[in-house]
Design a protein around this motif. Structure first.
Motif, PDB file in Angstrom:
ATOM      1  N   ASP A 181      -9.023   3.333   7.525  1.00 44.35           N
ATOM      2  CA  ASP A 181     -10.271   2.598   7.759  1.00 44.35           C
ATOM      3  C   ASP A 181     -10.949   2.198   6.455  1.00 44.35           C
ATOM      4  O   ASP A 181     -11.648   1.177   6.392  1.00 44.35           O
ATOM      5  CB  ASP A 181     -11.231   3.453   8.599  1.00 44.35           C
ATOM      6  CG  ASP A 181     -10.717   3.668  10.021  1.00 44.35           C
ATOM      7  OD1 ASP A 181      -9.818   2.902  10.438  1.00 44.35           O
ATOM      8  OD2 ASP A 181     -11.192   4.603  10.697  1.00 44.35           O
ATOM      9  N   ALA A 182     -10.721   2.990   5.406  1.00 46.33           N
ATOM     10  CA  ALA A 182     -11.362   2.705   4.118  1.00 46.33           C
ATOM     11  C   ALA A 182     -10.617   1.645   3.310  1.00 46.33           C
ATOM     12  O   ALA A 182     -11.141   1.130   2.322  1.00 46.33           O
ATOM     13  CB  ALA A 182     -11.470   3.991   3.299  1.00 46.33           C
ATOM     14  N   GLU A 183      -9.403   1.321   3.737  1.00 51.88           N
ATOM     15  CA  GLU A 183      -8.587   0.351   2.994  1.00 51.88           C
ATOM     16  C   GLU A 183      -8.850  -1.057   3.510  1.00 51.88           C
ATOM     17  O   GLU A 183      -8.627  -1.345   4.685  1.00 51.88           O
ATOM     18  CB  GLU A 183      -7.105   0.688   3.154  1.00 51.88           C
ATOM     19  CG  GLU A 183      -6.188  -0.107   2.252  1.00 51.88           C
ATOM     20  CD  GLU A 183      -6.303   0.297   0.793  1.00 51.88           C
ATOM     21  OE1 GLU A 183      -6.242  -0.614  -0.060  1.00 51.88           O
ATOM     22  OE2 GLU A 183      -6.470   1.499   0.509  1.00 51.88           O
ATOM     23  N   PRO A 184      -9.327  -1.978   2.669  1.00 51.24           N
ATOM     24  CA  PRO A 184      -9.612  -3.342   3.129  1.00 51.24           C
ATOM     25  C   PRO A 184      -8.344  -4.191   3.226  1.00 51.24           C
ATOM     26  O   PRO A 184      -7.289  -3.837   2.694  1.00 51.24           O
ATOM     27  CB  PRO A 184     -10.532  -3.879   2.029  1.00 51.24           C
ATOM     28  CG  PRO A 184     -10.090  -3.160   0.792  1.00 51.24           C
ATOM     29  CD  PRO A 184      -9.686  -1.786   1.252  1.00 51.24           C
ATOM     30  N   ARG A 235      -5.866   0.084  14.366  1.00 56.17           N
ATOM     31  CA  ARG A 235      -6.642   0.186  13.132  1.00 56.17           C
ATOM     32  C   ARG A 235      -6.146  -0.763  12.039  1.00 56.17           C
ATOM     33  O   ARG A 235      -6.909  -1.145  11.152  1.00 56.17           O
ATOM     34  CB  ARG A 235      -6.605   1.629  12.610  1.00 56.17           C
ATOM     35  CG  ARG A 235      -7.340   2.617  13.515  1.00 56.17           C
ATOM     36  CD  ARG A 235      -7.144   4.050  13.045  1.00 56.17           C
ATOM     37  NE  ARG A 235      -7.795   5.007  13.926  1.00 56.17           N
ATOM     38  CZ  ARG A 235      -9.045   5.449  13.789  1.00 56.17           C
ATOM     39  NH1 ARG A 235      -9.791   5.003  12.787  1.00 56.17           N
ATOM     40  NH2 ARG A 235      -9.550   6.328  14.640  1.00 56.17           N
ATOM     41  N   HIS A 269       0.857  -1.188   0.000  1.00 55.02           N
ATOM     42  CA  HIS A 269       0.000   0.000   0.000  1.00 55.02           C
ATOM     43  C   HIS A 269       0.899   1.246   0.000  1.00 55.02           C
ATOM     44  O   HIS A 269       0.944   1.992   0.985  1.00 55.02           O
ATOM     45  CB  HIS A 269      -0.907   0.015   1.235  1.00 55.02           C
ATOM     46  CG  HIS A 269      -1.696  -1.240   1.430  1.00 55.02           C
ATOM     47  ND1 HIS A 269      -1.187  -2.348   2.081  1.00 55.02           N
ATOM     48  CD2 HIS A 269      -2.958  -1.563   1.040  1.00 55.02           C
ATOM     49  CE1 HIS A 269      -2.103  -3.299   2.105  1.00 55.02           C
ATOM     50  NE2 HIS A 269      -3.186  -2.857   1.474  1.00 55.02           N
ATOM     51  N   GLU A 322      -7.843  12.559   8.772  1.00 59.76           N
ATOM     52  CA  GLU A 322      -7.844  12.190   7.356  1.00 59.76           C
ATOM     53  C   GLU A 322      -7.048  10.910   7.130  1.00 59.76           C
ATOM     54  O   GLU A 322      -7.435  10.064   6.314  1.00 59.76           O
ATOM     55  CB  GLU A 322      -7.258  13.321   6.509  1.00 59.76           C
ATOM     56  CG  GLU A 322      -7.283  13.002   5.016  1.00 59.76           C
ATOM     57  CD  GLU A 322      -6.900  14.182   4.152  1.00 59.76           C
ATOM     58  OE1 GLU A 322      -6.812  13.990   2.921  1.00 59.76           O
ATOM     59  OE2 GLU A 322      -6.692  15.285   4.694  1.00 59.76           O
ATOM     60  N   TRP A 336      -6.587   8.521   9.402  1.00 59.39           N
ATOM     61  CA  TRP A 336      -7.389   7.421   9.960  1.00 59.39           C
ATOM     62  C   TRP A 336      -8.515   7.030   9.005  1.00 59.39           C
ATOM     63  O   TRP A 336      -8.819   5.840   8.852  1.00 59.39           O
ATOM     64  CB  TRP A 336      -7.982   7.819  11.313  1.00 59.39           C
ATOM     65  CG  TRP A 336      -6.996   8.247  12.358  1.00 59.39           C
ATOM     66  CD1 TRP A 336      -7.134   9.267  13.243  1.00 59.39           C
ATOM     67  CD2 TRP A 336      -5.718   7.654  12.649  1.00 59.39           C
ATOM     68  NE1 TRP A 336      -6.042   9.373  14.055  1.00 59.39           N
ATOM     69  CE2 TRP A 336      -5.146   8.377  13.718  1.00 59.39           C
ATOM     70  CE3 TRP A 336      -5.000   6.595  12.104  1.00 59.39           C
ATOM     71  CZ2 TRP A 336      -3.905   8.078  14.259  1.00 59.39           C
ATOM     72  CZ3 TRP A 336      -3.754   6.291  12.638  1.00 59.39           C
ATOM     73  CH2 TRP A 336      -3.219   7.018  13.694  1.00 59.39           C
ATOM     74  N   GLN A 337      -9.092   8.015   8.362  1.00 57.93           N
ATOM     75  CA  GLN A 337     -10.166   7.730   7.408  1.00 57.93           C
ATOM     76  C   GLN A 337      -9.643   6.911   6.228  1.00 57.93           C
ATOM     77  O   GLN A 337     -10.302   5.969   5.766  1.00 57.93           O
ATOM     78  CB  GLN A 337     -10.768   9.048   6.911  1.00 57.93           C
ATOM     79  CG  GLN A 337     -11.979   8.867   5.998  1.00 57.93           C
ATOM     80  CD  GLN A 337     -12.580  10.205   5.575  1.00 57.93           C
ATOM     81  OE1 GLN A 337     -12.002  11.264   5.820  1.00 57.93           O
ATOM     82  NE2 GLN A 337     -13.740  10.154   4.944  1.00 57.93           N
ATOM     83  N   ARG A 338      -8.467   7.261   5.748  1.00 56.47           N
ATOM     84  CA  ARG A 338      -7.864   6.519   4.640  1.00 56.47           C
ATOM     85  C   ARG A 338      -7.562   5.077   5.052  1.00 56.47           C
ATOM     86  O   ARG A 338      -7.763   4.142   4.278  1.00 56.47           O
ATOM     87  CB  ARG A 338      -6.571   7.209   4.187  1.00 56.47           C
ATOM     88  CG  ARG A 338      -6.787   8.510   3.423  1.00 56.47           C
ATOM     89  CD  ARG A 338      -5.462   9.233   3.184  1.00 56.47           C
ATOM     90  NE  ARG A 338      -5.647  10.429   2.384  1.00 56.47           N
ATOM     91  CZ  ARG A 338      -5.577  10.484   1.054  1.00 56.47           C
ATOM     92  NH1 ARG A 338      -5.306   9.371   0.371  1.00 56.47           N
ATOM     93  NH2 ARG A 338      -5.772  11.614   0.402  1.00 56.47           N
TER      94      ARG A 338
END
Length: 373
Positions: free
Chosen positions: A332-335, A369, A272, A326, A328-330
């Motif tokens: 959390d959105a990554e599987p 996370r 990633h 921002e 953390w949002q990225r």
């Protein structure tokens, strides 16, 4: 002007052969000095002209492949150590030759009471400038060799890279660090002389080559400041200031090589890469101040991610204030498994030494996370 790299293999440590090489180089430099005007020497412009002579064809010949052919299979640390020792040896030999000339010309002119300044004696000017130019060129070449051996890229057509080489070669803005290292690198008997050489104001970071020329000339005056011990003083100062300059170059460029290697390894292992850059920047920004090694790592990390993964994040590049939410949002959105991002964050935090409380807090949040069941 002779610009061939010094190589112990060429002389096998033969005193006569080494002395002959040094004498030939001094003769070449003497012709160079004769082409200078009094204003060149007084203003420091001699350094600008010497740099052009000293580095142009040298950099064309000396690259990483050059050393690989001569020292195939030898680790860079071992080669650097030999280059530093060889340069120090040449510096000492040249100091002996220059000091002998000082004894014959300067001491007789100055007399026991001090007399006139050596700068008023043409022969003394030539002698002094050959010595200064020789050591200057030697230390420039040595610093460049060390950078090449550790594969730290330097483009000497770029003013920033050229100034970086000059700063490292002559320990500019690092005088205090060099003085602190004296006790480990120099015999106890010699330490007072070396400390005196590095005493006084450290050159400011004014990117003007003539300013450096005046600075180097001023530093070397100590060699003729004590004429009664001229021969051993010049030998000792040349040897150990070159040794310290080499060790300083090794410390600087080896550290940069370490950081570059870390950046390359993180990029290579990352699944990633774009997210890794955001996580790395979050860890670095955990502190109020960004350490030099952290800034260096981020610069190389962005470069290698671009080269290896073709990832260029314009949003990150234009970012002024980083909002942790921002990142953390990225995340959390990554599987999927993000253990590579967490591992990268750990390594980034440790690049400048022990991980502090703020960095630990960020990594703890990352761990919560990223570690998914």
């Amino acid at each position: 002007m002779i610009e061939a790299p010094m190589d112990a293999a060429d002389t096998d440590g033969d005193d006569d052969a080494d002395r002959k090489v040094v004498e030939e180089e001094r003769a070449e430099l003497k012709e160079f000095i004769k082409g200078l005007s009094g204003d060149d020497i007084k203003s420091g412009s001699w350094f600008t002209k010497l740099c052009a002579h000293a580095m142009s064809s040298y950099t064309e010949k000396v690259d990483w492949q050059y050393f690989q052919e001569r020292y195939k299979g030898v680790p860079p640390d071992a080669i650097v150590d030999q280059r530093i020792k060889m340069a120090s040896r040449y510096a000492a030999l040249e100091g002996g030759l220059s000091a002998g000339a000082y004894t014959a010309t300067v001491v007789a002119t100055l007399g026991s009471a001090g007399g006139a300044s050596p700068a008023t004696v043409p022969a003394a000017i030539t002698t002094m400038m050959v010595d200064v130019a020789y050591i200057t060129r030697l230390q420039l070449h040595l610093a460049y060799d060390v950078a090449v051996l550790y594969r730290v890229p330097l483009d000497l057509t770029d003013p920033d890279d050229m100034w970086k080489l000059i700063r490292v070669a002559f320990t500019i803005k690092s005088g205090e660090a060099v003085r602190e290292g004296v006790t480990k690198a120099v015999p106890a008997l010699v330490r007072p002389l070396i400390r005196r050489f590095y005493s006084g104001d450290v050159l400011a970071a004014a990117k003007a080559l003539p300013v450096v020329g005046k600075y180097l000339l001023r530093k070397n005056i100590i060699k003729i400041g004590i004429p009664l011990v001229g021969v051993p003083l010049a030998v000792v100062l040349n040897r150990y200031t070159t040794l310290l300059a080499g060790r300083h170059a090794q410390a600087v460029f080896r550290n940069e090589a370490r950081v570059i290697e870390l950046a390359e390894n993180l990029s290579k292992r990352s699944r990633h890469p774009q997210l890794m850059l955001w996580a790395a920047w979050l860890v670095i920004k955990a502190n109020r101040k960004i350490a030099d090694d952290e800034a260096l790592l981020m610069r190389h990390l962005v470069r290698v991610v671009r080269e290896r993964h073709q990832v260029v994040d314009e949003q990150l590049a234009n970012l002024v204030d980083l909002d942790p939410a921002e990142v953390w949002q990225r995340i959390d959105a990554e599987p999927g498994d993000l253990s590579d991002v967490l591992d990268a964050a750990d390594r980034v935090a440790a690049v400048d030494g022990d991980i502090n409380a703020r960095e630990k807090a960020v990594i703890s949040e990352l761990r919560d996370r990223c570690c998914r069941v």
